[in-house]
Write a protein that holds these residues in place. Structure first.
Motif, mmCIF file in Angstrom:
data_model
loop_
_atom_site.group_PDB
_atom_site.id
_atom_site.type_symbol
_atom_site.label_atom_id
_atom_site.label_comp_id
_atom_site.label_asym_id
_atom_site.label_seq_id
_atom_site.Cartn_x
_atom_site.Cartn_y
_atom_site.Cartn_z
ATOM 1 N N GLU A 173 0.863 -1.189 0.000
ATOM 2 C CA GLU A 173 0.000 0.000 0.000
ATOM 3 C C GLU A 173 0.896 1.235 0.000
ATOM 4 N N PRO A 174 0.603 2.246 -0.831
ATOM 5 C CA PRO A 174 1.365 3.499 -0.713
ATOM 6 C C PRO A 174 1.044 4.178 0.615
ATOM 7 N N VAL A 175 2.064 4.761 1.210
ATOM 8 C CA VAL A 175 1.870 5.412 2.491
ATOM 9 C C VAL A 175 2.346 6.864 2.390
ATOM 10 N N VAL A 182 5.129 13.396 1.249
ATOM 11 C CA VAL A 182 5.628 12.405 0.286
ATOM 12 C C VAL A 182 4.796 11.140 0.392
ATOM 13 N N THR A 183 4.499 10.550 -0.768
ATOM 14 C CA THR A 183 3.842 9.248 -0.797
ATOM 15 C C THR A 183 4.864 8.220 -1.231
ATOM 16 N N PHE A 184 5.051 7.223 -0.407
ATOM 17 C CA PHE A 184 6.028 6.171 -0.711
ATOM 18 C C PHE A 184 5.293 4.897 -1.109
ATOM 19 N N ASP A 185 5.892 4.188 -2.051
ATOM 20 C CA ASP A 185 5.466 2.816 -2.308
ATOM 21 C C ASP A 185 6.668 1.958 -1.933
ATOM 22 N N GLY A 186 6.621 1.368 -0.783
ATOM 23 C CA GLY A 186 7.805 0.693 -0.294
ATOM 24 C C GLY A 186 8.844 1.730 0.032
ATOM 25 N N GLU A 187 9.933 1.734 -0.736
ATOM 26 C CA GLU A 187 10.994 2.706 -0.484
ATOM 27 C C GLU A 187 11.044 3.773 -1.570
ATOM 28 N N VAL A 188 10.155 3.648 -2.544
ATOM 29 C CA VAL A 188 10.227 4.520 -3.714
ATOM 30 C C VAL A 188 9.205 5.648 -3.576
ATOM 31 N N VAL A 189 9.660 6.849 -3.935
ATOM 32 C CA VAL A 189 8.762 8.008 -3.883
ATOM 33 C C VAL A 189 7.840 7.951 -5.089
ATOM 34 N N LEU A 205 12.023 14.335 -7.432
ATOM 35 C CA LEU A 205 11.956 13.289 -6.410
ATOM 36 C C LEU A 205 11.260 12.024 -6.878
ATOM 37 N N VAL A 206 10.245 12.141 -7.736
ATOM 38 C CA VAL A 206 9.423 10.977 -8.080
ATOM 39 C C VAL A 206 10.284 9.931 -8.771
ATOM 40 N N GLY A 207 10.186 8.709 -8.287
ATOM 41 C CA GLY A 207 10.933 7.613 -8.871
ATOM 42 C C GLY A 207 12.210 7.288 -8.133
ATOM 43 N N TRP A 208 12.637 8.150 -7.222
ATOM 44 C CA TRP A 208 13.857 7.898 -6.467
ATOM 45 C C TRP A 208 13.526 7.346 -5.082
ATOM 46 N N LYS A 209 14.543 6.878 -4.410
ATOM 47 C CA LYS A 209 14.296 6.248 -3.116
ATOM 48 C C LYS A 209 14.372 7.273 -1.979
#
Lengths: 223, 368
Positions: free
Chosen positions: B6-8, B27-34, B344-348
């Motif tokens: 789940e994105p957090v 920031v919304t993370f999916d796992g460790e990815v922004v 930021l999008v796509g980076w950890k």
């Protein structure tokens, strides 16, 4: 080879470990026996004989002497220096303060004869809680009556104590900063070393004699 | 079989050590990815532009210090250029040279802070930051000699500067200029070759040059993408036409490129100051006829300078009174920060703070 760059970086930090420290301890620093004797201007032996208690303390490494960063004579301090003899109560400083924190109440029964018509300054409140030490009040003062001070240790526990009143201004030690006062800088004045400055010293004008004042300000035709 | 996550959504800030002030990053993370980032600012808003409307031009100098408080001299300089253009004041040559010296010293100080906090964000906790503060302290000492203040300087006035430099300023400046290249060498030995820094910064936070231009980004960020755009060369203000210097460029447009451009710019600034010291001429530092209360004719003007963080512009509208009718500041930090989502999008998570630090923003200027 991987890791060479990190080793190079460590060489820089290692070099800096043996360099003399750049920081200065404030408000006081620890000294040994030699340092304490030097600070009090005595031979260490004489010092140890004269003040044995202090000497033992210093030898144990717990003696402290006040230390301060050398500051330039132009340093804009918070404690204002105000010369009652020069002030005419024109309130230019109050008008042009960007924050409007200077409050002046004057009384027309003035008695000075420095620059013509003079008002007695009854209230001269500077609210240091809001002052940003920009120095515009000093820049616009036409009579060189208000100067920036050189002190900065004016922390207080409550806001009302931060208000500088006219009595405090009169009592304060007169160590004006040379900020915006080229005449003081030309005389080589340094607020930290030269001591207090008299009101006759700080002006850009020559002190007028009674004869000159009469000629300038007293209109003979109305006599 | 991949694990469904789940994105957090996480709030970074407003009070967070890595946000350079009061800045909130949602920031919304999916796992460790922004997957999404939204900068929220305005926590430091003081209404400087509105305050300018009820203050005279000289009084606003004190407020311009407080916008970008690590680069007050350049803020003063930009505002003075706008006022001089608006009121038709010809500045004194010595005042202009002193302004250039002060502005270039401030550029070095600002880049030092930028690099120090960039490495702090990277996890190099303390050491590089303390090293850069040591040199910045010497610059602030020079400012104290010039104008009595270290951070909020209020040094410049319409037509030049308020007072000539004291006698002891010039030898102190000379020793500083002699030392500064060695200090920069020391940072390069400490940081530039460090493998950890290289792995963390090379290739991260990449932005295409097109995106930068479309977002009207300026300053070292733009030059790190290989775009040769420096207002000191493209639109020479003051006497920048009379000094020779190179514009450092990098091509990669990643975090490391932004760092190395700042390092090189410090070397170029030292060169500029040396040439200014050679060419400075005696004379008054401001024209005698410029009054304290300037009353410019009605009209509007835009003046811009190359600040340490990018193009710093002032748009002033006058209605013929002693205060500006409108004062709009084009703050480089604010405009550079608008690109944050694309960066930021796509980076950890770990790259997020590094990329944010590489923009070199100042919240006082973003919120004004």
């Amino acid at each position: 080879m991987y890791g060479i760059g990190i080793l190079k970086g460590f060489s820089v930090t290692a070099l800096n470990m043996i360099r003399a420290p750049f920081t200065i301890e404030y408000p006081d620093r620890r000294v040994g026996l030699l340092g304490l004797a030097k600070a009090s201007g005595m031979n260490p032996l004489v010092f140890a004989l004269k003040r044995p208690a202090a000497a033992v303390k210093a030898a144990l490494g717990v003696a402290k002497i006040p230390a301060r960063l050398p500051q330039h004579s132009r340093f804009r301090g918070q404690e204002f220096v105000w010369y009652e003899e020069r002030c005419t109560g024109c309130a230019s400083c109050a008008k042009l303060c960007p924050l409007g924190i200077i409050r002046i109440v004057t009384d027309p029964s003035g008695r000075q004869t420095q620059e013509g018509e003079v008002y007695d300054v009854e209230v001269f409140d500077i609210d240091l809680a809001r002052c940003m030490a920009c120095g515009i009040c000093v820049e616009v003062c036409p009579y060189d009556a208000l100067h920036m001070g050189s002190g900065f240790e004016r922390a207080r526990y409550a806001f009302p104590n931060l208000m500088i009143t006219v009595d405090e201004l009169k009592r304060a030690p007169k160590r004006p900063s040379t900020w915006f006062r080229p005449q003081l800088e030309a005389k080589g004045y340094d607020p930290q070393r030269s001591g207090t400055a008299d009101w006759k010293l700080v002006g850009r004008h020559e002190t007028p004699t009674a004869e000159q004042l009469k000629r300038t300000w007293v209109d003979e035709r109305t006599r | 079989m991949p694990i469904r996550t789940e994105p957090v959504t996480v709030n970074i800030g407003p009070h967070h050590p890595s946000t350079h002030g009061v800045f909130r990053l949602r920031v919304t993370f999916d796992g460790e990815v922004v997957v999404d980032a939204e900068p929220v600012f305005g926590y430091l808003h003081r209404g400087t532009e509105k305050l300018a409307e009820e203050r005279t031009y000289v009084q606003f100098v004190t407020l311009s210090d407080r916008m970008d408080y690590v680069a007050s001299m350049t803020n003063n300089q930009g505002f003075m250029l706008a006022v001089e253009k608006l009121a038709g004041i010809t500045p004194s040559p010595r005042g202009v040279w002193l302004r250039m010296i002060a502005a270039e010293l401030q550029r070095i100080a600002s880049h030092l802070v930028g690099i120090g906090f960039f490495l702090q964000d990277l996890g190099a906790f303390g050491t590089p930051l303390i090293y850069v503060m040591r040199e910045r302290e010497r610059i602030l000492d020079l400012f104290e000699m010039l104008c009595g203040a270290r951070i909020t300087v209020s040094y410049m006035r319409p037509g030049g500067v308020f007072m000539d430099a004291p006698q002891d300023f010039w030898p102190a400046l000379d020793t500083f200029l002699a030392d500064m290249p060695h200090y920069v060498d020391e940072y390069e030995r400490l940081i530039t070759g460090n493998e950890i820094v290289l792995v963390r910064t090379k290739g991260t936070g990449k932005v295409p040059a097109e995106t930068l231009v479309n977002a009207s980004v300026s300053g070292p960020m733009l030059r790190a993408a290989g775009l040769d755009w420096d207002l000191r060369i493209k639109d020479p203000y003051e006497y920048y036409g009379r000094v020779k210097f190179d514009v450092p460029l990098a091509r990669e447009s990643d975090n490391f490129a932004r760092y190395i451009v700042r390092i090189q710019e410090m070397r170029e600034s030292v060169k500029i100051i040396r040439q200014c010291v050679e060419q400075i001429e005696p004379g008054p530092v401001r024209p005698k006829e410029v009054p304290f209360l300037i009353r410019p004719p009605a009209g509007d003007v835009y003046a811009h300078i190359e600040g340490p963080k990018g193009e710093l512009g002032y748009y002033l509208v006058s209605d013929g009174t002693i205060a500006p009718y409108r004062c709009k500041v084009r703050a480089p930090s604010f405009i550079n920060l608008t690109l944050l989502r694309d960066m930021l999008v796509g980076w950890k998570v770990a790259d997020m703070i590094v990329t944010f630090g590489s923009i070199d923003i100042n919240m006082g200027e973003v919120d004004r």
